[in-house]
Design an enzyme around this catalytic site. Structure first.
Site, short mmCIF file in Angstrom:
data_model
loop_
_atom_site.label_atom_id
_atom_site.label_comp_id
_atom_site.label_asym_id
_atom_site.label_seq_id
_atom_site.Cartn_x
_atom_site.Cartn_y
_atom_site.Cartn_z
N GLU A 84 8.44 7.95 2.11
CA GLU A 84 7.39 7.69 3.11
C GLU A 84 7.26 8.86 4.09
O GLU A 84 8.24 9.19 4.78
CB GLU A 84 7.73 6.40 3.86
CG GLU A 84 6.67 6.00 4.87
CD GLU A 84 6.98 4.67 5.57
OE1 GLU A 84 7.65 3.81 4.99
OE2 GLU A 84 6.52 4.52 6.72
N LYS A 270 11.78 -3.50 9.86
CA LYS A 270 11.45 -2.65 8.70
C LYS A 270 11.53 -1.18 9.12
O LYS A 270 12.04 -0.33 8.41
CB LYS A 270 10.06 -2.99 8.17
CG LYS A 270 9.70 -2.32 6.85
CD LYS A 270 9.10 -0.94 6.98
CE LYS A 270 8.71 -0.37 5.63
NZ LYS A 270 8.14 0.98 5.71
N ASP A 286 25.18 1.11 -1.30
CA ASP A 286 24.43 -0.05 -1.77
C ASP A 286 23.54 -0.51 -0.62
O ASP A 286 23.90 -1.38 0.17
CB ASP A 286 25.43 -1.15 -2.18
CG ASP A 286 24.72 -2.39 -2.71
OD1 ASP A 286 23.49 -2.49 -2.57
OD2 ASP A 286 25.42 -3.28 -3.23
N HIS A 383 0.51 9.98 11.13
CA HIS A 383 0.37 9.77 9.69
C HIS A 383 -0.78 10.59 9.14
O HIS A 383 -0.69 11.21 8.10
CB HIS A 383 0.06 8.29 9.40
CG HIS A 383 1.29 7.46 9.19
ND1 HIS A 383 2.24 7.76 8.26
CD2 HIS A 383 1.71 6.33 9.80
CE1 HIS A 383 3.20 6.85 8.31
NE2 HIS A 383 2.91 5.99 9.25
#
Ligand code: MEV
Length: 434
Positions: A84, A270, A286, A383
């Site tokens: 991302e 998130k 992991d 962005h």
């Protein structure tokens, strides 16, 4: 040890070779390390074939580096593997702000993991529970016999607890928890072996039907806490007409939104996991285990909430985070994937404790970056300028031409291939052939 500064102004402007040289100097890498970073096929197919099943390919992702981190007084450049755009830049910028407030400080519990044994078909769960509690010292001894080396290193099974679920769809259920200090291991194999080793005895003690024997990813006794401070003056955004106090207050409002509303908390968390997962992938962890643990921990009070919170304290904006950190530096991919070895060297984390502390610090920084942008200009501007750079490159602009094409696209508020191609043609007309 010489003091190395991770405060690298303009690292993002360097070309890849210069970035590699900077990393080489910072982490005292050798030529082989640099070669491994350059390689897109560092993991040999034969190793990949031993890692998982049915291998017929290798998948690559970029590794970006976030400089500027200071964690527990140590300067760190953080490797991040992520697809991302903006995550690496955001992390570096937030780390710069946080180091102006003396960096991020962390604190950990012992590395205690939990294993669960599910016992069903119990006519009298209370007496089954009493039998387990009575036999606990023997069960612990048996669990420790599975791994004498862990015990030698100061780890091992510590205690047993029981929980009764009297009314379930399948009748009463007794759940035995085995708590063990797993030292530098992530712990899944250690714990699973331990709970399997005592399951038969749990059956003998209770007469019940032993069902699952597996670790819990809600590793709430293996926590890392981090705190970071940013002086209010560092937050001012004169370009937007906002002073530092106003920006901090807006960040606090964003935090409170996530604290009270699970819909916002999911997105807030998130963003945190953008940083944590990217670092965990880079260091061969992991990351799904940490994801699962983080979200379950966020819902521990019965309602899903923010993992990190921000408040104004005196002249600082102060952020706090707590995350279960089931990470390891022995076993797993760490010794198999050659690039992971180099990235651990760059991160400078010598054991699971340091790795977990750094992962949590990265999560806090990533959260600050996200809510700071959201509470001020919004995230689309950042962005879009990255997106615009990709578009400019795709129409043929060279590295030194991209800035001009991007600036003009942003000025015209038209970020698309057609505009990029037109602008590129106008700004850099090719010399006609004669
Ligand atoms: C995007 O990947 C992450 C953010 O949505 C996080 C947030 O909203 O806090 C920007």
């Amino acid at each position: 040890m010489t003091h190395r500064s991770s405060r690298l102004s303009g690292f993002y402007r360097l070309n890849i070779d210069d970035r590699l040289q900077t990393l080489k100097r910072f982490a005292e890498l050798d030529d082989r390390d640099i070669e491994l970073l350059r390689k897109t096929d560092a993991l040999p197919m034969a190793s990949a074939d031993r890692m998982i099943e049915n291998v017929a390919g290798i998948f690559s992702l970029p590794v970006g580096f976030a400089p500027n981190f200071r964690v527990d007084g140590r300067d760190v450049i953080v490797p991040l593997v992520v697809e991302e755009p903006s995550v690496v830049a955001a992390c570096s910028n937030a780390a710069k702000l946080l180091r102006s407030g003396s960096g991020i400080e962390t604190d950990t519990t012992e590395p205690i993991m939990i294993g669960q044994i599910q016992i069903c078909e119990l006519p009298d769960p209370e007496s089954a529970k009493a039998a387990i509690v009575h036999a606990a010292p023997r069960l612990l001894e048996k669990a420790n016999a599975t791994n004498p080396r862990l015990v030698e290193r100061g780890g091992g099974a510590r205690r047993i607890e029981t929980r009764i679920f009297p009314h379930t769809a399948v009748g009463p259920m007794l759940v035995v928890h085995l708590y063990a200090d797993v030292r530098d291991a992530m712990g899944a194999n250690l714990i699973n072996t331990m709970v399997e080793s005592i399951a038969a005895e749990c059956h003998e003690l209770t007469g019940g039907d032993i069902c699952l024997r597996i670790l819990s990813n809600l590793a709430d006794e293996r926590l890392v806490r981090a705190v970071g401070r940013v002086p209010l003056a560092m937050l001012e955004r004169l370009d937007l007409g906002l002073d530092g106090t106003t920006v901090a207050d807006r960040v606090v409002k964003a935090s409170v939104f996530a604290e009270i509303d699970p819909y916002r908390a999911a997105t807030h968390n998130k963003g945190i996991m953008n940083g944590i997962d990217s670092f965990l992938i880079a260091t061969g962890q992991d990351w799904r285990a940490v994801e699962a643990g983080a979200h379950a921990f966020a819902a521990r009070a019965g309602r899903y909430t923010a993992l990190a919170t921000w408040r104004r304290e005196g002249d600082n904006l102060v952020g706090r985070i707590a995350v279960p950190m089931q990470v390891g530096t022995v076993g797993g991919v760490v010794h198999v994937h050659p690039t992971v070895g180099v990235l651990l060297k760059i991160a400078g984390t010598r054991n699971a404790d340091e790795l977990g502390r750094l992962a949590t610090a990265v999560g806090l920084a990533q959260n600050l970056a996200a809510i700071l942008a959201l509470a001020t200009e919004g995230i689309q501007r950042g962005h879009m300028s990255l997106h615009a750079r990709n578009i400019a490159a795709s129409v043929g602009a060279k590295e030194e031409q991209i800035d001009a094409v991007v600036a003009e696209m942003i000025k015209r508020r038209a970020i698309n291939r057609e505009t990029a191609a037109n602008l590129f043609g106008q700004l850099y007309p090719t010399t006609p052939l004669t």
